[in-house]
Design an enzyme around this catalytic site. Structure first.
Site, PDB file in Angstrom:
ATOM      1  N   GLY A 143      -7.995 -13.337 -12.973  1.00  0.00           N
ATOM      2  CA  GLY A 143      -9.041 -12.793 -13.141  1.00  0.00           C
ATOM      3  C   GLY A 143      -9.455 -11.102 -12.038  1.00  0.00           C
ATOM      4  N   ILE A 176      -6.638  -9.454 -18.591  1.00  0.00           N
ATOM      5  CA  ILE A 176      -6.211 -10.748 -18.366  1.00  0.00           C
ATOM      6  C   ILE A 176      -4.926 -11.582 -19.162  1.00  0.00           C
ATOM      7  CG2 ILE A 176      -6.831 -12.769 -17.081  1.00  0.00           C
ATOM      8  CD1 ILE A 176      -7.584  -9.684 -16.161  1.00  0.00           C
ATOM      9  N   SER A 250      -3.751  -8.797  -2.058  1.00  0.00           N
ATOM     10  CA  SER A 250      -2.036  -9.317  -1.435  1.00  0.00           C
ATOM     11  C   SER A 250      -1.465 -10.198  -2.370  1.00  0.00           C
ATOM     12  CB  SER A 250      -2.478 -10.803  -0.407  1.00  0.00           C
ATOM     13  OG  SER A 250      -3.163 -11.856  -0.465  1.00  0.00           O
ATOM     14  N   GLU A 376      -1.028  -3.065 -12.001  1.00  0.00           N
ATOM     15  CA  GLU A 376      -0.867  -3.484 -11.114  1.00  0.00           C
ATOM     16  C   GLU A 376      -1.251  -1.695  -9.552  1.00  0.00           C
ATOM     17  OE1 GLU A 376      -1.181  -6.258 -11.004  1.00  0.00           O
ATOM     18  OE2 GLU A 376       0.110  -7.698 -12.376  1.00  0.00           O
ATOM     19  N   PHE A 396      -9.112   9.178  -2.355  1.00  0.00           N
ATOM     20  CA  PHE A 396      -9.615   8.569  -4.114  1.00  0.00           C
ATOM     21  C   PHE A 396     -10.399   8.418  -4.657  1.00  0.00           C
ATOM     22  CE2 PHE A 396      -6.280   5.816  -1.535  1.00  0.00           C
ATOM     23  CZ  PHE A 396      -5.948   5.559  -2.244  1.00  0.00           C
TER      24      PHE A 396
END
Length: 397
Positions: A143, A176, A250, A376, A396
């Site tokens: 989540g 999710i 990560s 992702e 960004f």
């Protein structure tokens, strides 16, 4: 007149293999790849049209995925297979050749939820959850994304406050994967001491997961809205090994790596569907494959698939060697998703009107890949990561 029987044999390994890709793999890698390919051919492809049409994720295949050692397959110990990055990539490609939803299950389970616990969890957390997750006896979810915090996870509003010896989590998460069927959730939340991860059993009071419906993409998969309404967990629910966004990132990089391979698996399957169709579909007294325009489309698709697999293998070898730069994951994800969508759309054109049915895979793959290129890290995010690497200037904001 050209006949189908006189056309050259195309039963080569991989994506109409123009480069002898298998010559770059070890015997062990080929065996693993072929095992997963056979599973997909026997269990996924005969059923995927129905699952996709019915918007159903087939939970009955989870024990089979576990038996093949595909859940947390790149992790060491705790019942995990300890496979190499290249082996994980090859498996991801074969699973996504079946459907993105199947590869996404393995990714959410292994690269996100299990990786978070494996990388950052306590020994007690690892012992409690990882063996059960590797065996398919427990499903996990991850989540991070929120309704207003997708590409900018630092803007998450979910908050965890201390209350005596407990933590109390409040907030909402969106998109999710697997949340409504999971037994455990890794939830990322703001705290007074920075962003932390929490291992939350999904039967904890206040945890609610609602599948997002209807969808035009990833229909044979589960994505949910999650509500955390004063979810109380003990002090030892926090992941002790990390503070800040480097924790979830990560894990995201593990998932992004799998996508580099998976997207090419979808592209290869779409190409092979179109190639087979073009060799048997007769128009104006010869097969579609006998026309120059068709051959140009097929060649262009095959070139991009072969290049995409070469890129994936190069990145996988670097990952196994410990020399992979994070920007290279963005390179692979951006390129291979973009090219895979283009291949699937082009493959659909060779199928004509038949290509909009679930009898053929290209449009299903193209629809799924619209989600894969978004989650992702969007194309834009990975472009900016690469732009910063090239220029040294972050853009960004």
């Amino acid at each position: 007149m050209t006949t189908v029987d006189s056309l050259p044999d195309s039963s080569l390994p991989g994506p109409g293999d123009l480069i002898d890709f298998d010559g770059l793999l070890t015997a062990e890698e080929i065996t693993l790849r072929d095992t997963v390919r056979a599973f997909v051919a026997a269990e996924i492809k005969p059923n995927i049209a129905r699952w996709y049409e019915d918007a159903e994720f087939p939970l009955e295949i989870v024990p089979q995925l576990a038996k093949l050692g595909l859940l947390g397959m790149h992790l060491e110990g705790y019942g995990c297979a300890g496979r190499s990055a290249v082996e994980y990539g090859l498996a991801a490609a074969e699973l996504e050749a079946g459907d993105s939803g199947i590869r996404t299950f393995v990714s959410v389970q292994g690269s996100l939820a299990m990786s978070a616990i494996h990388k950052h969890g306590s020994e007690e957390q690892k012992q409690r959850w990882l063996p059960a997750m590797a065996a398919g006896e427990a499903i996990g979810c991850f989540g991070l994304t929120e309704p207003t915090a997708g590409s900018d996870p630092a803007g998450m509003s979910t908050f965890a406050r201390r209350d005596g010896g407990d933590w109390v989590l409040s907030g909402t998460k969106r998109w999710i994967g697997l949340a409504s069927v999971a037994q455990v959730a890794v939830i990322w939340a703001q705290t007074d001491g920075g962003i932390r991860g929490f291992v939350v059993p999904t039967d904890t009071p206040g945890f609610t997961a609602t599948p997002i419906e209807p969808k035009l993409s990833m229909r044979a998969s589960i994505q949910c809205d999650v509500t955390l309404d004063d979810v109380r967990v003990p002090a030892d629910a926090v992941l002790p090994g990390v503070v800040g966004l480097k924790g979830p990132f990560s894990c995201l990089n593990e998932a992004r790596y799998g996508i580099i391979w998976g997207a090419m698996g979808a592209a290869r399957d779409a190409f092979e569907d179109a190639l087979a169709y073009s060799r048997t579909r007769m128009q104006f007294d010869k097969p579609l494959a006998g026309y120059q325009l068709t051959q140009q489309k097929l060649v262009d698709m095959a070139l991009e698939i072969n290049k995409g697999f070469l890129l994936a293998l190069h990145i996988g070898r670097k990952k196994d060697a410990g020399t992979l730069g994070l920007h290279q994951i963005s390179l692979g994800k951006l390129n291979n998703c973009r090219e895979a969508i283009a291949v699937c759309r082009e493959a659909r054109t060779l199928l004509g009107g038949n290509g909009i049915t679930l009898d053929y895979s290209p449009l299903r793959h193209a629809n799924n890949l619209e989600s894969v290129r978004t989650y992702e890290g969007t194309d834009e995010v990975h472009t900016l990561i690469l732009g910063q690497h090239l220029t040294g200037i972050p853009a960004f904001r």
